[in-house]
Write an enzyme that holds these catalytic residues in place. Sequence first.
Site, PDB file in Angstrom:
ATOM      1  N   GLU A   1       1.298  -0.217  -4.082  1.00 25.48           N
ATOM      2  CA  GLU A   1       1.332   0.385  -5.419  1.00 25.48           C
ATOM      3  C   GLU A   1       1.698   1.867  -5.318  1.00 25.48           C
ATOM      4  OE1 GLU A   1       1.349  -1.155  -8.262  1.00 25.48           O
ATOM      5  OE2 GLU A   1       1.117  -2.995  -7.122  1.00 25.48           O
TER       6      GLU A   1
ATOM      7  N   HIS B   1       8.882  -2.045  -5.973  1.00 22.60           N
ATOM      8  CA  HIS B   1       8.310  -3.169  -5.223  1.00 22.60           C
ATOM      9  C   HIS B   1       9.415  -4.010  -4.603  1.00 22.60           C
ATOM     10  CE1 HIS B   1       4.121  -2.724  -6.036  1.00 22.60           C
ATOM     11  NE2 HIS B   1       4.235  -2.839  -7.342  1.00 22.60           N
TER      12      HIS B   1
ATOM     13  N   HIS C   1       8.993   1.395 -11.276  1.00 22.89           N
ATOM     14  CA  HIS C   1       7.908   1.022 -10.378  1.00 22.89           C
ATOM     15  C   HIS C   1       8.119  -0.409  -9.867  1.00 22.89           C
ATOM     16  CE1 HIS C   1       3.604   0.508  -9.141  1.00 22.89           C
ATOM     17  NE2 HIS C   1       3.862  -0.731  -9.521  1.00 22.89           N
ATOM     18  N   GLU C   2       8.466  -1.308 -10.778  1.00 22.83           N
ATOM     19  CA  GLU C   2       8.678  -2.716 -10.376  1.00 22.83           C
ATOM     20  C   GLU C   2       9.879  -2.836  -9.433  1.00 22.83           C
ATOM     21  OE1 GLU C   2       6.575  -5.081 -10.888  1.00 22.83           O
ATOM     22  OE2 GLU C   2       5.313  -3.856 -12.167  1.00 22.83           O
TER      23      GLU C   2
ATOM     24  N   ASP D   1       4.984   3.550  -6.890  1.00 21.20           N
ATOM     25  CA  ASP D   1       4.865   4.743  -7.731  1.00 21.20           C
ATOM     26  C   ASP D   1       5.755   5.861  -7.192  1.00 21.20           C
ATOM     27  OD1 ASP D   1       3.108   3.593  -9.491  1.00 21.20           O
ATOM     28  OD2 ASP D   1       1.314   4.582  -8.710  1.00 21.20           O
TER      29      ASP D   1
HETATM   30 ZN   LIG Z   1       2.905  -2.442  -8.935  1.00 21.39          ZN
END
Ligand SMILES: [Zn+2]
Length: 408
Positions: A352, A278, A274-275, A356
């Site tokens: 987000e 980003h 997930h990071e 995801d």
């Molecule tokens: Zn996040």
Amino acid sequence: MSILFYTIVTILVLQFIIETVLDYLNAKRYNDPVPDELSDVFDETEYKKSQAYKKTNYRFGLLTSSFSFLLTLGFLIFGGFEWVDQMVRTVTEQPIPMALMFFGIIMIGSDIITLPFSYYSTFVIEEKFGFNKTTKGTFFMDKIKGWLMIAIVGGLIMSLIIWFFQLAGSYFWVYAWALVAVFTIFMNLFYSKLIVPMFNKQTPLENGSLKTKIEAFAKNVGFELNNIFVIDGSKRSTKANAYFSGFGKEKRVTLYDTLINDLDEEEIVAVLAHEVGHYKKKHIIFNLIASLALTGVTLFVLSLFINNPAVSIAIGVSQPSFHAALIGFAILYSPISEITGLIMNHFSRKFEYQADDYAKDTYAALPLITSLKKLSKNSLSNLTPHPAFVFMHYSHPTLLDRIQNLKR
Ligand SMILES: [Zn+2]
């Protein structure tokens, strides 16, 4: 009293009312039935505890926010700013030391007055619910280190900005903006190396199956990752986290030791995926540019008002000054920054979902779902927030929304 004075009072009152109403709406939903998808996050006793925690925090929050509101309003109405300003003027007439003392007295003063609240929150509420790991020594050392850091960093930036104002007049905002840009990029690059070590210990992640799994994932998605660190977050709290910092060769991943203890390896990789999402979707760069652009606009607007004595006098001082105008401006501008904050939150929630989705596409959805559930459980987060509260305050979508998106 000027019209700007009443505008400032109105802004403070409206902000307090809006926040209190939002909190109230949100608190009314604590007893709502838990959605089916989230029925396995807590068992029944845990959920009761979670609701008790939120209700306690709601009541305590109402107390602290009312206290701060009355304190600020009282200080403004009864000439607190004028009193501090006059006190400072007996010591010096130089704009830079005057501003430093003015802000120093107000900030440390308000921090000391609100200290009992943060003490109570940490050692009574967080303690009662089993989150607190902070010792009293760490708590007070953190306060003192925090003050020192604000005094040095904040003092330096403030001095430079006033110095730019003396040099360049209304064009000071261009120099101030450049300074903020350099400082932001510097902090992004070196925050983990310079600031974090003052508060926490960081150690490189040991070799082992977790490191192998993380490296395999990073290689698979073509993400160069040489620095994986573990931070002793457990020193202060049982709450878990993971974050990225820096760019290029300086970029690193920091995992809280609490994260490593609470999640299994698949789940940790999913959180990292997930990071990485980003990073890959350029959210970090977007946020950096957006925040610099917003700062530029704010400083430009500030430059239009800073020379206007009415903005100083609006906070009740008799002699206009840079520091008084800065406070007047900060309050008068706050409805606008409130709106830009809403827009940033909107983007953040969108990002987000994208991160995801990235984790789902490049790794797996299931371990991310279970990790989100575990993290929500550990922080006793709210499973049934009010939509208005989410719209105004949430930088992340609700747990339910994220899980539904991941299952899609
Ligand atoms: Zn996040």
